[in-house]
Each structure stands twice: as structure tokens, then as C-alpha cells.
Scaffold this active site. Structure first.
Site, PDB file in Angstrom:
ATOM      1  N   LYS A 117      -1.956 -40.459  -1.346  1.00 49.20           N
ATOM      2  CA  LYS A 117      -2.248 -41.755  -0.726  1.00 49.20           C
ATOM      3  C   LYS A 117      -1.839 -42.916  -1.619  1.00 49.20           C
ATOM      4  CE  LYS A 117      -5.551 -40.668   2.865  1.00 49.20           C
ATOM      5  NZ  LYS A 117      -6.829 -40.963   3.508  1.00 49.20           N
ATOM      6  N   LYS A 199       2.602 -30.758   9.969  1.00 49.47           N
ATOM      7  CA  LYS A 199       1.430 -30.712  10.846  1.00 49.47           C
ATOM      8  C   LYS A 199       1.340 -31.980  11.697  1.00 49.47           C
ATOM      9  CE  LYS A 199      -2.706 -32.677   8.893  1.00 49.47           C
ATOM     10  NZ  LYS A 199      -4.041 -32.799   8.684  1.00 49.47           N
ATOM     11  N   LYS A 202      -2.120 -37.995  13.021  1.00 48.31           N
ATOM     12  CA  LYS A 202      -2.246 -39.268  13.742  1.00 48.31           C
ATOM     13  C   LYS A 202      -1.655 -40.430  12.959  1.00 48.31           C
ATOM     14  CE  LYS A 202      -7.248 -39.736  12.951  1.00 48.31           C
ATOM     15  NZ  LYS A 202      -7.406 -39.509  11.546  1.00 48.31           N
TER      16      LYS A 202
HETATM   17  P1  ATP Z   1      -4.137 -37.027  10.516  1.00 49.07           P
HETATM   18  O1  ATP Z   1      -3.821 -36.053   9.420  1.00 49.07           O
HETATM   19  O2  ATP Z   1      -3.879 -36.497  11.864  1.00 49.07           O
HETATM   20  O3  ATP Z   1      -3.690 -38.424  10.269  1.00 49.07           O
HETATM   21  P2  ATP Z   1      -6.617 -37.094   9.545  1.00 49.07           P
HETATM   22  O4  ATP Z   1      -5.966 -36.969   8.196  1.00 49.07           O
HETATM   23  O5  ATP Z   1      -7.663 -38.086   9.827  1.00 49.07           O
HETATM   24  O6  ATP Z   1      -5.589 -37.217  10.651  1.00 49.07           O
HETATM   25  P3  ATP Z   1      -8.124 -35.018   9.037  1.00 49.07           P
HETATM   26  O7  ATP Z   1      -9.267 -35.916   8.774  1.00 49.07           O
HETATM   27  O8  ATP Z   1      -7.359 -34.392   7.917  1.00 49.07           O
HETATM   28  O9  ATP Z   1      -7.135 -35.725   9.928  1.00 49.07           O
HETATM   29  O10 ATP Z   1      -8.519 -33.935  10.058  1.00 49.07           O
HETATM   30  C1  ATP Z   1      -9.804 -33.709  10.460  1.00 49.07           C
HETATM   31  C2  ATP Z   1      -9.856 -32.267  10.819  1.00 49.07           C
HETATM   32  O11 ATP Z   1      -8.898 -31.959  11.826  1.00 49.07           O
HETATM   33  C3  ATP Z   1      -9.564 -31.353   9.637  1.00 49.07           C
HETATM   34  O12 ATP Z   1     -10.487 -30.299   9.670  1.00 49.07           O
HETATM   35  C4  ATP Z   1      -8.173 -30.857   9.909  1.00 49.07           C
HETATM   36  O13 ATP Z   1      -7.967 -29.558   9.439  1.00 49.07           O
HETATM   37  C5  ATP Z   1      -8.075 -30.894  11.432  1.00 49.07           C
HETATM   38  N1  ATP Z   1      -6.690 -31.164  11.799  1.00 49.07           N
HETATM   39  C6  ATP Z   1      -6.000 -32.306  11.647  1.00 49.07           C
HETATM   40  N2  ATP Z   1      -4.739 -32.183  12.080  1.00 49.07           N
HETATM   41  C7  ATP Z   1      -4.603 -30.905  12.524  1.00 49.07           C
HETATM   42  C8  ATP Z   1      -3.538 -30.146  13.102  1.00 49.07           C
HETATM   43  N3  ATP Z   1      -2.339 -30.660  13.307  1.00 49.07           N
HETATM   44  N4  ATP Z   1      -3.777 -28.880  13.468  1.00 49.07           N
HETATM   45  C9  ATP Z   1      -4.982 -28.324  13.264  1.00 49.07           C
HETATM   46  N5  ATP Z   1      -6.027 -28.973  12.725  1.00 49.07           N
HETATM   47  C10 ATP Z   1      -5.862 -30.253  12.344  1.00 49.07           C
END
Ligand code: ATP
Ligand code: LTN
Length: 334
Positions: A117, A199, A202
Site C-alpha cells: 500500500k 484476483k 474492487k
Molecule cells: P479488494 O481486494 O477486492 O479491493 P478488499 O481488499 O477490500 O477488496 P478484502 O478485504 O481483502 O477485499 O476481502 C475481504 C474478504 O473477501 C477476504 O476474506 C478475501 O479473501 C475475500 N475476497 C476478496 N476478493 C476475493 C476474490 N477475488 N475471490 C475470493 N475471495 C475474495
């Protein structure tokens, strides 16, 4: 389970930093719903963590309610689980301060999320971003959580949490439960439709590869139709076919059909036909969620009331742990 036997505690958190996508549902929320049968569950919307990156105030407020509505629409039941907003429970920042004083600078600077980050937002490498995992440790330890479901990228933060708990327990006396991580199966990971080796995320620059839970039917169908596929024309789940494998995973999630059965069903059919089937299945799969979401999200008073109750329960539990900590470290009790 014996009625007198205390249920084990689960705690997890999600940042209100944007709309959730289908990966969040399969990789996290579906499990959160299932845990409710067996565990005492605390699910928190971590707005304090969200501000480690600049947020627009109106968006942060809106996303916080969006996330609460998403939890409910997925099947998290506020009668059985505790849903609350992190900033509504001041004990999180209070314990985080104490834990700050038990964490080495080196421990935080080693964290890969901090390194990632700070590279991504070089104009705002703030102390909060550095101390992010310590606040996360406070989230977990306040509720004496046994199990913490997180994505693989958070495993390092869980290790730090365990170290801090053990350190404190050792230096004073048994105070915190040392939590275990719960990392979901790899099969639940959804990849970006435009870049299937990455992966679905968002915060991606290319949102045309992200299936948001509240995308309308045409948007979902379009994104799937335009998904990047691999060379060849066979519908097979294989490492060297990341695009098609990702679509097979989506079809599997939407229909519950086993993967070999899907391969069989589409044997000899082309990518175009398969994509059409995937799009229809995913649209149907998300339909009930979207209906519930719309209804719940429209009732802000209900959502706020629910979050208020959630925070009240959370504060009782968190307050007890914090008092114990304050007493042990020698803060004067009146
Ligand atoms: P992003 O990575 O989408 O910007 P974020 O970083 O807020 O969003 P996390 O907070 O890392 O997402 O995700 C919250 C939960 O959702 C975690 O347990 C993560 O493993 C799950 N998750 C996020 N993206 C995926 C994905 N593409 N496939 C499966 N699980 C996911
Ligand atoms: N850092 C996590 C969100 C999070 C969390 C928590 C998860 C904050 N506090 C406590 C589990 C337990 C993330 O970005 N996924």
C-alpha cells in the site's frame, strides 16, 4: 452442543471501501453465514481501517450502510450474529494504543500489505497505514476470538496478532485468547475476468473484469461475454487455461454442479455458448441477493438501529477485555 458449553467465538471484518463483488461472496460471506450455526459470530465493518487510505466522507458513510445491507442480504442474521461498525466501539482504538506500545517498528515494517500500500499510495504513507495490523489485532483480541476467517493476504496480520497476544499473556498473565486463522479453500478464489491470473478486486483499475453483487443483469452478462479466454476451444478446468477455469468456477458456484460434470456438459461446445450459459447462471444466482439487498438498503433507519444494537453488545464484551488490560498494565482504577 451442550447448552452450558460456551460456543467458540469467530470475528471477522470488512472495509467499507466500495461495492462488494462475487469473490467476496464466495471467498468470505458464504462462510460467514455458515459459521452462524456453530459459533458466536462478530462481524465488523472496519471504517477505522478504511481511513488509512483517503476516503471521501459521503462515500464512506454510504459504503458503511451498503456493507451492513450486504451482510444481511447474504444471510447474516442479526438475531444470531453481532454486526457493528468499528468506530462505534471506542475500545478498539483504546486497546490498539496499548498494543502499539508492545509492537516493534520492525514487526510492522515487515508486513507485505504495508509495503504494497505504501507503494500504491506514495503520497500518503501515514502512521495509520503502518499501524494497521495492530488495530486489527485489537479488533480480534477484544472479543477473545478463537477463529478468524481471512483471505490468505491477511495471514501475516494474524501471525502478528498471535504474537502480541502471547507476548502480553507471558509478560502479565493469561489475558487474551490466542486466535487461529481460518483461510478458505483455494477453489473459492475468483479471478478478474479481464486478467484471470489476478484476483478479482474492487480496487482494480479495470472494473470491467469485476462482477459487483449489485451489477444489473445486462452488466453481468456483458462482463462475462467480454471475459478474456485462453487459446484453444475446450471447456476444461486446467492450470494453463486460467480464463476458462475461472468461468468454470463461476458456473460451479452459481449452479452447484461439480466441475467434471460441467466439463462433460460442455464437451465439444464453443467458448461463446459456454459464456452465455455462465452469464445466465450467474444472473440467476445473484437475483435473490439483489432483491433482498434493495429492500434492506432502502430502510436506513432499520439498518442504523441494528448497528446501534450491535455496537451495544460489542461494547460490553470489548469493555470487559479492555478493563482487564488496563488493570494489568497498572492504570489507576478508581
Ligand atoms: P479488494 O481486494 O477486492 O479491493 P478488499 O481488499 O477490500 O477488496 P478484502 O478485504 O481483502 O477485499 O476481502 C475481504 C474478504 O473477501 C477476504 O476474506 C478475501 O479473501 C475475500 N475476497 C476478496 N476478493 C476475493 C476474490 N477475488 N475471490 C475470493 N475471495 C475474495
Ligand atoms: N484487514 C482485513 C479487514 C479486517 C479484519 C479485522 C479481518 C480488519 N480487522 C479483524 C479479520 C479480523 C482486510 O483488509 N481484509
Amino acid at each position: 452442543m451442550d447448552a452450558n458449553q460456551k460456543k467458540k467465538v469467530i470475528l471477522s471484518g470488512m472495509q467499507p471501501t466500495g461495492g462488494l463483488h462475487i469473490g467476496h461472496l464466495t471467498g468470505a460471506l458464504r462462510n460467514w453465514v455458515e459459521f452462524q450455526d456453530e459459533f458466536e459470530c462478530y462481524y465488523t465493518i472496519v471504517d477505522l481501517h478504511a481511513i488509512t487510505v483517503r476516503q471521501e466522507p459521503a462515500s464512506l458513510r454510504r459504503w458503511t450502510l451498503d456493507l451492513a445491507a450486504t451482510f444481511l442480504a447474504c444471510g447474516i442474521d442479526p438475531e444470531r450474529s453481532h454486526i457493528f461498525v468499528q468506530s462505534h466501539v471506542p475500545e478498539h482504538t483504546q486497546l490498539a494504543w496499548v498494543l502499539n506500545c508492545f509492537t516493534g517498528m520492525g514487526e510492522c515494517s515487515r508486513m507485505t500489505q504495508f509495503k504494497d500500500k505504501s507503494q500504491k499510495y506514495p503520497e500518503n504513507v501515514n502512521v495509520g497505514l503502518f499501524a494497521y495490523p495492530i488495530l486489527m489485532a485489537a479488533d480480534i483480541l477484544l472479543y477473545q476470538a478463537d477463529l478468524v476467517p481471512v483471505g490468505a493476504d491477511q495471514k501475516q496480520h494474524l501471525e502478528l496478532t498471535r504474537n502480541l497476544a502471547e507476548r502480553f499473556n507471558h509478560q502479565y498473565s493469561e489475558t487474551f485468547k490466542v486466535p487461529e486463522p481460518y483461510i478458505p479453500k483455494v477453489g473459492a478464489k475468483i479471478m478478474n475476468l479481464q486478467n484471470p491470473t489476478k484476483k478479482m478486486s474492487k480496487s482494480d483499475e479495470n472494473l470491467s473484469g469485476v462482477l459487483f453483487l449489485i451489477d444489473d443483469d445486462a452488466q453481468i452478462a456483458n462482463k462475462i461475454k467480454r471475459a478474456v479466454t485462453d487459446s484453444g476451444n475446450e471447456i476444461l478446468y486446467r492450470e494453463d487455461k486460467p480464463g476458462i477455469s475461472n468461468l468454470i468456477t463461476l458456473f460451479h458456484i452459481a449452479t452447484n454442479k461439480p466441475i467434471p460434470e460441467i466439463e462433460q456438459e460442455f464437451n465439444g461446445k464453443g467458448y461463446g455458448e459456454f459464456k452465455k450459459a455462465v452469464a445466465e447462471a450467474v444472473v440467476e444466482f445473484l437475483r435473490p441477493f439483489k432483491m433482498r439487498y434493495k429492500e434492506i438498503r432502502a430502510n436506513e433507519d432499520f439498518l442504523k438501529e441494528l448497528l446501534k444494537k450491535g455496537a451495544e453488545v460489542a461494547r460490553k464484551v470489548a469493555g470487559k477485555t479492555l478493563q482487564k488490560v488496563y488493570r494489568k498494565i497498572g492504570f489507576l482504577q478508581l
